[in-house]
Write a protein that holds these residues in place. Structure first.
Motif, PDB file in Angstrom:
ATOM      1  N   PHE A  84      64.184-134.012  73.610  1.00  0.00           N
ATOM      2  CA  PHE A  84      64.716-132.970  73.024  1.00  0.00           C
ATOM      3  C   PHE A  84      64.952-133.169  71.296  1.00  0.00           C
ATOM      4  N   THR A  85      65.206-132.257  70.814  1.00  0.00           N
ATOM      5  CA  THR A  85      64.062-131.835  69.666  1.00  0.00           C
ATOM      6  C   THR A  85      66.517-130.558  68.901  1.00  0.00           C
ATOM      7  N   VAL A  86      66.357-130.816  67.918  1.00  0.00           N
ATOM      8  CA  VAL A  86      67.343-130.062  67.496  1.00  0.00           C
ATOM      9  C   VAL A  86      66.754-129.279  66.281  1.00  0.00           C
ATOM     10  N   GLY A  87      67.249-127.876  66.703  1.00  0.00           N
ATOM     11  CA  GLY A  87      65.754-126.623  65.695  1.00  0.00           C
ATOM     12  C   GLY A  87      66.064-126.947  64.433  1.00  0.00           C
ATOM     13  N   TYR A  88      65.619-126.339  63.113  1.00  0.00           N
ATOM     14  CA  TYR A  88      66.125-127.165  61.230  1.00  0.00           C
ATOM     15  C   TYR A  88      67.609-126.201  61.693  1.00  0.00           C
ATOM     16  N   ASN A  89      68.110-126.666  60.801  1.00  0.00           N
ATOM     17  CA  ASN A  89      69.837-126.167  60.596  1.00  0.00           C
ATOM     18  C   ASN A  89      70.633-125.581  61.545  1.00  0.00           C
ATOM     19  N   GLU A  90      69.987-126.942  62.758  1.00  0.00           N
ATOM     20  CA  GLU A  90      71.174-126.885  64.174  1.00  0.00           C
ATOM     21  C   GLU A  90      71.245-125.343  64.841  1.00  0.00           C
ATOM     22  N   THR A  91      69.682-124.720  65.169  1.00  0.00           N
ATOM     23  CA  THR A  91      70.448-123.888  64.844  1.00  0.00           C
ATOM     24  C   THR A  91      69.820-123.217  67.075  1.00  0.00           C
ATOM     25  N   ASN A  92      69.185-124.700  67.245  1.00  0.00           N
ATOM     26  CA  ASN A  92      69.467-124.648  68.904  1.00  0.00           C
ATOM     27  C   ASN A  92      68.748-125.730  69.356  1.00  0.00           C
ATOM     28  N   LEU A  93      69.088-126.369  70.501  1.00  0.00           N
ATOM     29  CA  LEU A  93      68.105-127.508  71.331  1.00  0.00           C
ATOM     30  C   LEU A  93      67.404-126.952  72.011  1.00  0.00           C
ATOM     31  N   ASN A  94      66.448-128.193  71.844  1.00  0.00           N
ATOM     32  CA  ASN A  94      64.903-127.465  72.576  1.00  0.00           C
ATOM     33  C   ASN A  94      64.852-128.850  74.105  1.00  0.00           C
ATOM     34  N   ALA A  95      63.836-128.782  74.865  1.00  0.00           N
ATOM     35  CA  ALA A  95      63.800-129.695  75.646  1.00  0.00           C
ATOM     36  C   ALA A  95      61.813-129.729  76.025  1.00  0.00           C
ATOM     37  N   ILE A  96      61.171-130.482  75.421  1.00  0.00           N
ATOM     38  CA  ILE A  96      59.875-130.384  75.648  1.00  0.00           C
ATOM     39  C   ILE A  96      59.353-131.683  76.713  1.00  0.00           C
ATOM     40  N   ASP A  97      58.462-131.140  77.675  1.00  0.00           N
ATOM     41  CA  ASP A  97      57.870-132.084  78.695  1.00  0.00           C
ATOM     42  C   ASP A  97      57.108-132.266  78.386  1.00  0.00           C
ATOM     43  N   VAL A  98      56.864-133.446  78.148  1.00  0.00           N
ATOM     44  CA  VAL A  98      55.973-134.187  77.364  1.00  0.00           C
ATOM     45  C   VAL A  98      54.319-134.182  77.855  1.00  0.00           C
ATOM     46  N   ALA A  99      54.598-133.935  79.245  1.00  0.00           N
ATOM     47  CA  ALA A  99      52.951-133.966  80.062  1.00  0.00           C
ATOM     48  C   ALA A  99      52.715-133.306  79.475  1.00  0.00           C
ATOM     49  N   ALA A 100      53.221-132.117  80.213  1.00  0.00           N
ATOM     50  CA  ALA A 100      52.874-130.675  79.836  1.00  0.00           C
ATOM     51  C   ALA A 100      52.663-130.378  78.555  1.00  0.00           C
ATOM     52  N   ARG A 101      53.067-131.019  77.774  1.00  0.00           N
ATOM     53  CA  ARG A 101      52.959-130.431  76.006  1.00  0.00           C
ATOM     54  C   ARG A 101      53.757-129.669  75.742  1.00  0.00           C
ATOM     55  N   LYS A 102      54.710-128.984  76.180  1.00  0.00           N
ATOM     56  CA  LYS A 102      55.256-127.564  75.896  1.00  0.00           C
ATOM     57  C   LYS A 102      57.064-127.602  76.001  1.00  0.00           C
ATOM     58  N   VAL A 103      57.370-127.140  75.662  1.00  0.00           N
ATOM     59  CA  VAL A 103      59.302-126.920  75.911  1.00  0.00           C
ATOM     60  C   VAL A 103      59.522-126.529  76.959  1.00  0.00           C
ATOM     61  N   THR A 104      59.786-126.820  77.164  1.00  0.00           N
ATOM     62  CA  THR A 104      60.635-126.034  78.734  1.00  0.00           C
ATOM     63  C   THR A 104      61.796-125.720  79.118  1.00  0.00           C
ATOM     64  N   TRP A 105      62.332-126.045  78.298  1.00  0.00           N
ATOM     65  CA  TRP A 105      64.010-125.307  77.969  1.00  0.00           C
ATOM     66  C   TRP A 105      64.672-124.799  77.033  1.00  0.00           C
ATOM     67  N   SER A 106      65.346-124.045  76.006  1.00  0.00           N
ATOM     68  CA  SER A 106      66.024-123.954  75.072  1.00  0.00           C
ATOM     69  C   SER A 106      67.089-123.120  75.253  1.00  0.00           C
ATOM     70  N   TYR A 107      68.151-123.813  73.965  1.00  0.00           N
ATOM     71  CA  TYR A 107      69.794-123.104  73.664  1.00  0.00           C
ATOM     72  C   TYR A 107      69.618-123.017  72.543  1.00  0.00           C
ATOM     73  N   GLY A 108      70.023-122.049  72.368  1.00  0.00           N
ATOM     74  CA  GLY A 108      70.853-121.899  71.058  1.00  0.00           C
ATOM     75  C   GLY A 108      70.744-121.062  70.233  1.00  0.00           C
ATOM     76  N   ASP A 109      70.609-120.641  68.906  1.00  0.00           N
ATOM     77  CA  ASP A 109      70.146-119.382  68.074  1.00  0.00           C
ATOM     78  C   ASP A 109      72.329-119.129  67.389  1.00  0.00           C
TER      79      ASP A 109
END
Length: 383
Positions: free
Chosen positions: A36-61
């Motif tokens: 899970f990473t926090v978007g720059y200026n805390e605008t969103n929370l992202n979940a990355i599936d490392v095996a799939a090499r992609k963001v699989t969930w995001s919430y924010g703005d």
């Protein structure tokens, strides 16, 4: 020493995700094997599936929500409890479905100071939150059920200074049933006084144990402290002075280092400290070396100076794995915790990996060492 040759062994890259956007003050975290990473200026929370090499969930703005720093989330089974370090708690269920949004009482609300040192800690089945002027404890099962019923609450009484007082750092120990938090008093009035006090509370009951003044100075400044507890020792690092202290569990002083900086260091706008395996690692954000002190005596064990070609700031805390300290200053260094000698270094620098968000992570399952900057890069451990 500075200027050592750069021909040292290279860390082996396990995987790489380019273009991972990360707030500079909010470290990423793993939950349910996702990064899970926090978007720059805390605008969103992202979940990355490392095996799939992609963001699989995001919430924010939504500005300032969530923070999601490593200090402000608790993994409770498949659920995630997230404190935005301001005014609310959110409970996320399996697959990150939003279960509850719990608004804290108005007296607890912060104004977004957010230097990454506020937050939430788990001790037993309690979530201990650092709020505006103190600490409050909630039972984790209550939060998961959507109930905001405090087990105990400590708000700092009016002190010697009369203008402002804010809670500024918290550490817990399940072994010793202990919560320690800091208060910064500062007065813009005639006294022009700033000071830091530490306060100890029994975690399970909320009983006050002791209070200790740590720092005092003329001038109305918001002082800061970073705290950690290792075995029978409380360690504290102060912003204004970069003073590193160790206290016994009863609040008596064991030792003090007046300035825990690199030679010619001086950047103490933000501080962090960690204690692990009998050593203390202060991080006065911006210093271009890493010191290690003996937990029991305060003696300087070693100082790691990167090669002069790589002499950038170490902004994050070290990650200690099997006697190796992983340190990020753009490059990721593997350093032997016994003597501070470098064992390996990443082959390239990762831009922006000099900030608090570059605190290395241990990837669950694989044991890889993950560094966040402009890219997310995982390296094989050296041991």
């Amino acid at each position: 020493m500075t200027g050592q040759p750069i021909n040292i062994p290279s860390l082996t890259t396990a995987w790489e995700l380019p273009g991972v956007i990360q707030d500079p003050l909010a470290p990423a975290f793993f939950h349910n094997n996702r990064l899970f990473t926090v978007g720059y200026n805390e605008t969103n929370l992202n979940a990355i599936d490392v095996a799939a090499r992609k963001v699989t969930w995001s919430y924010g703005d939504i500005p300032n929500v969530p923070v999601g720093s490593g200090a402000s989330v608790i993994s409770a089974g498949q659920s995630l409890i997230e404190y935005n370090e301001g005014d609310r708690i959110r409970v996320w269920g399996p697959d990150m479905t939003l279960q509850h949004t719990l608004t804290l009482p108005a007296a607890y609300h912060k104004k977004g100071i957010r230097w990454g040192l506020e937050g939430m800690r788990q001790v037993g089945d309690l979530a201990v939150l650092l709020v505006k002027e103190g600490v409050v404890a909630y039972r984790i099962p209550d939060l998961l059920a959507g109930r905001l019923d405090p087990v105990w609450d400590h708000q700092y009484p009016q002190g010697e200074t009369t203008n402002q007082h804010l809670a500024i750092g918290v550490a817990v120990s399940a072994e010793h049933d202990l919560v320690v938090y800091g208060i910064s008093d500062y007065d813009d009035g005639p006294k022009r006084l700033s000071r830091i006090t530490l306060h100890a509370v029994t975690a399970s009951t909320g009983t006050r144990q002791w209070e200790k003044e740590m720092d005092r100075m003329d001038g109305a400044l918001l002082l800061w402290t970073a705290l950690d507890i290792e075995k029978d020792t409380i360690v504290a690092l102060e912003t204004a002075s970069a003073e590193l202290s160790a206290l016994n569990l009863d609040g008596t002083e064991r030792w003090k280092v007046p300035r825990a900086l690199c030679p010619n260091g001086g950047t103490t706008l933000m501080v962090d400290v960690s204690a692990e395996d009998g050593q203390v690692y202060p991080t006065p954000n911006g210093d271009a070396c890493q010191n290690a002190y003996d937990l029991q005596t305060g003696a300087l064990k070693w100082t790691f100076y990167p090669p002069k070609e790589n002499a950038f700031s170490f902004g994050g805390r070290p990650l200690i794995v099997r006697g190796v300290a992983y340190l990020s200053n753009g490059y990721l260094f593997a350093v032997d915790t016994r003597d501070g000698k470098v064992l390996a270094r990443s082959a390239r620098s990762n831009p922006r990996a000099t900030r608090r968000s570059s605190t290395p992570l241990l990837e669950p399952g694989t044991g890889n060492i993950v560094q966040l900057g402009e890219d997310a890069v995982a390296y094989r451990p050296v041991r």
